[in-house]
Design a protein around this motif. Sequence first.
Motif, PDB file in Angstrom:
ATOM      1  N   ASN A   9      -9.479  -5.478  17.045  1.00  0.00           N
ATOM      2  CA  ASN A   9      -8.442  -5.215  16.040  1.00  0.00           C
ATOM      3  C   ASN A   9      -9.082  -4.749  14.744  1.00  0.00           C
ATOM      4  O   ASN A   9     -10.146  -5.236  14.369  1.00  0.00           O
ATOM      5  CB  ASN A   9      -7.657  -6.485  15.684  1.00  0.00           C
ATOM      6  CG  ASN A   9      -6.955  -7.113  16.838  1.00  0.00           C
ATOM      7  OD1 ASN A   9      -6.721  -6.500  17.861  1.00  0.00           O
ATOM      8  ND2 ASN A   9      -6.607  -8.378  16.679  1.00  0.00           N
ATOM      9  N   TYR A  10      -8.365  -3.872  14.060  1.00  0.00           N
ATOM     10  CA  TYR A  10      -8.700  -3.551  12.678  1.00  0.00           C
ATOM     11  C   TYR A  10      -7.432  -3.747  11.870  1.00  0.00           C
ATOM     12  O   TYR A  10      -6.360  -3.269  12.253  1.00  0.00           O
ATOM     13  CB  TYR A  10      -9.189  -2.103  12.512  1.00  0.00           C
ATOM     14  CG  TYR A  10      -9.296  -1.731  11.054  1.00  0.00           C
ATOM     15  CD1 TYR A  10     -10.377  -2.155  10.303  1.00  0.00           C
ATOM     16  CD2 TYR A  10      -8.285  -1.021  10.419  1.00  0.00           C
ATOM     17  CE1 TYR A  10     -10.470  -1.863   8.953  1.00  0.00           C
ATOM     18  CE2 TYR A  10      -8.366  -0.729   9.070  1.00  0.00           C
ATOM     19  CZ  TYR A  10      -9.453  -1.150   8.347  1.00  0.00           C
ATOM     20  OH  TYR A  10      -9.534  -0.872   7.002  1.00  0.00           O
ATOM     21  N   GLY A  11      -7.531  -4.471  10.750  1.00  0.00           N
ATOM     22  CA  GLY A  11      -6.378  -4.694   9.892  1.00  0.00           C
ATOM     23  C   GLY A  11      -6.705  -4.394   8.447  1.00  0.00           C
ATOM     24  O   GLY A  11      -7.856  -4.506   8.012  1.00  0.00           O
ATOM     25  N   TYR A  12      -5.687  -4.008   7.700  1.00  0.00           N
ATOM     26  CA  TYR A  12      -5.811  -3.740   6.264  1.00  0.00           C
ATOM     27  C   TYR A  12      -4.755  -4.575   5.561  1.00  0.00           C
ATOM     28  O   TYR A  12      -3.574  -4.543   5.931  1.00  0.00           O
ATOM     29  CB  TYR A  12      -5.610  -2.258   5.965  1.00  0.00           C
ATOM     30  CG  TYR A  12      -5.713  -1.934   4.507  1.00  0.00           C
ATOM     31  CD1 TYR A  12      -6.958  -1.806   3.904  1.00  0.00           C
ATOM     32  CD2 TYR A  12      -4.572  -1.780   3.721  1.00  0.00           C
ATOM     33  CE1 TYR A  12      -7.069  -1.526   2.551  1.00  0.00           C
ATOM     34  CE2 TYR A  12      -4.675  -1.500   2.372  1.00  0.00           C
ATOM     35  CZ  TYR A  12      -5.916  -1.377   1.791  1.00  0.00           C
ATOM     36  OH  TYR A  12      -6.025  -1.105   0.451  1.00  0.00           O
ATOM     37  N   TYR A  13      -5.166  -5.338   4.542  1.00  0.00           N
ATOM     38  CA  TYR A  13      -4.248  -6.216   3.814  1.00  0.00           C
ATOM     39  C   TYR A  13      -3.557  -5.442   2.696  1.00  0.00           C
ATOM     40  O   TYR A  13      -4.193  -5.020   1.732  1.00  0.00           O
ATOM     41  CB  TYR A  13      -5.002  -7.424   3.249  1.00  0.00           C
ATOM     42  CG  TYR A  13      -5.322  -8.436   4.314  1.00  0.00           C
ATOM     43  CD1 TYR A  13      -4.454  -9.481   4.582  1.00  0.00           C
ATOM     44  CD2 TYR A  13      -6.474  -8.318   5.080  1.00  0.00           C
ATOM     45  CE1 TYR A  13      -4.724 -10.396   5.572  1.00  0.00           C
ATOM     46  CE2 TYR A  13      -6.755  -9.236   6.075  1.00  0.00           C
ATOM     47  CZ  TYR A  13      -5.874 -10.266   6.316  1.00  0.00           C
ATOM     48  OH  TYR A  13      -6.146 -11.165   7.314  1.00  0.00           O
ATOM     49  N   LEU A  14      -2.248  -5.261   2.854  1.00  0.00           N
ATOM     50  CA  LEU A  14      -1.436  -4.626   1.815  1.00  0.00           C
ATOM     51  C   LEU A  14      -1.266  -5.564   0.625  1.00  0.00           C
ATOM     52  O   LEU A  14      -1.108  -5.119  -0.509  1.00  0.00           O
ATOM     53  CB  LEU A  14      -0.075  -4.237   2.385  1.00  0.00           C
ATOM     54  CG  LEU A  14      -0.120  -3.335   3.625  1.00  0.00           C
ATOM     55  CD1 LEU A  14       1.261  -3.208   4.231  1.00  0.00           C
ATOM     56  CD2 LEU A  14      -0.701  -1.983   3.280  1.00  0.00           C
ATOM     57  N   SER A  15      -1.267  -6.860   0.915  1.00  0.00           N
ATOM     58  CA  SER A  15      -1.199  -7.935  -0.078  1.00  0.00           C
ATOM     59  C   SER A  15      -1.944  -9.107   0.557  1.00  0.00           C
ATOM     60  O   SER A  15      -2.362  -9.015   1.710  1.00  0.00           O
ATOM     61  CB  SER A  15       0.264  -8.298  -0.375  1.00  0.00           C
ATOM     62  OG  SER A  15       0.844  -8.963   0.726  1.00  0.00           O
ATOM     63  N   PRO A  16      -2.100 -10.229  -0.138  1.00  0.00           N
ATOM     64  CA  PRO A  16      -2.760 -11.366   0.517  1.00  0.00           C
ATOM     65  C   PRO A  16      -2.025 -11.855   1.774  1.00  0.00           C
ATOM     66  O   PRO A  16      -2.621 -12.481   2.630  1.00  0.00           O
ATOM     67  CB  PRO A  16      -2.769 -12.441  -0.565  1.00  0.00           C
ATOM     68  CG  PRO A  16      -2.766 -11.680  -1.841  1.00  0.00           C
ATOM     69  CD  PRO A  16      -1.899 -10.471  -1.569  1.00  0.00           C
ATOM     70  N   ALA A  36      -5.599  -8.607  -1.348  1.00  0.00           N
ATOM     71  CA  ALA A  36      -5.033  -7.267  -1.228  1.00  0.00           C
ATOM     72  C   ALA A  36      -6.173  -6.258  -1.207  1.00  0.00           C
ATOM     73  O   ALA A  36      -7.112  -6.348  -1.984  1.00  0.00           O
ATOM     74  CB  ALA A  36      -4.084  -6.986  -2.382  1.00  0.00           C
ATOM     75  N   GLY A  37      -6.109  -5.309  -0.297  1.00  0.00           N
ATOM     76  CA  GLY A  37      -7.139  -4.290  -0.177  1.00  0.00           C
ATOM     77  C   GLY A  37      -8.275  -4.666   0.751  1.00  0.00           C
ATOM     78  O   GLY A  37      -9.162  -3.854   1.003  1.00  0.00           O
ATOM     79  N   GLY A  39     -14.241  -6.483   1.535  1.00  0.00           N
ATOM     80  CA  GLY A  39     -13.629  -5.535   0.598  1.00  0.00           C
ATOM     81  C   GLY A  39     -12.641  -6.218  -0.313  1.00  0.00           C
ATOM     82  O   GLY A  39     -12.762  -7.381  -0.646  1.00  0.00           O
ATOM     83  N   GLY A  40     -11.635  -5.486  -0.726  1.00  0.00           N
ATOM     84  CA  GLY A  40     -10.576  -6.033  -1.541  1.00  0.00           C
ATOM     85  C   GLY A  40     -10.929  -6.073  -3.022  1.00  0.00           C
ATOM     86  O   GLY A  40     -12.016  -5.730  -3.430  1.00  0.00           O
ATOM     87  N   ALA A  41      -9.944  -6.468  -3.813  1.00  0.00           N
ATOM     88  CA  ALA A  41     -10.101  -6.536  -5.266  1.00  0.00           C
ATOM     89  C   ALA A  41      -9.938  -7.969  -5.702  1.00  0.00           C
ATOM     90  O   ALA A  41      -9.005  -8.653  -5.312  1.00  0.00           O
ATOM     91  CB  ALA A  41      -9.066  -5.654  -5.930  1.00  0.00           C
ATOM     92  N   GLY A  42     -10.865  -8.454  -6.509  1.00  0.00           N
ATOM     93  CA  GLY A  42     -10.771  -9.818  -7.037  1.00  0.00           C
ATOM     94  C   GLY A  42     -11.936 -10.665  -6.590  1.00  0.00           C
ATOM     95  O   GLY A  42     -12.758 -10.266  -5.774  1.00  0.00           O
TER      96      GLY A  42
END
Length: 187
Positions: free
Chosen positions: A58-65, A31-32, A178-181
């Motif tokens: 493409n550009y994508g953003y992960y709202l969740s995994p 996510a993130g 990026g992302g968290a974790g």
Amino acid sequence: MKNNFRFYLVATCIIFLVVLGVNPVSALPLAGDSEVQISGGAFHSQGTNTGSFNADINYGYYLSPGWELGFRQAVNYNFIHHAPDAWQATTTPFLHYNFRVTNVLVPYLGISGGIVWNDRDITGTFGPNVGLKLFVADQTFVNIGYRYEWFFKSFEAARDNRTHGNHVANIGLGFVWGGAGDRKTMN
């Protein structure tokens, strides 16, 4: 047509062999995370000077995994024997769901819609997307994707044009960051 099928079949087999030969990775999207992907494809009619080339970014953003919201800019250039060449650009947001099968294989299913335009015309487009991300290194993947695009001037006309669209298949390379974790502790 036969040569194009053989090319994609050989390319897919090579990619699978490469994936099987590398060490397992632990770099699935979190996510993130952000994702960028560059893809391309080509078509050439056997025995003619007619064909086409398509390229996507493409550009994508992960709202969740699993859920990914993104934006695609694509261009298709047609080389037509004994006629003027033609091009069209596609600008579409997309929503994909990424299935976490293994740390290497991540199939996805989604939908996109937006506009198709060139120097003479603009129209709407809408259609399903499906593909497979093969992670070959930490945060790096090879994408094999397919989408169907049908065109319409109005929402009522969209129903009539479902069988008159484009089949688009691409092979590309993507990066996730990026992302968290901590990716290394994810299973």
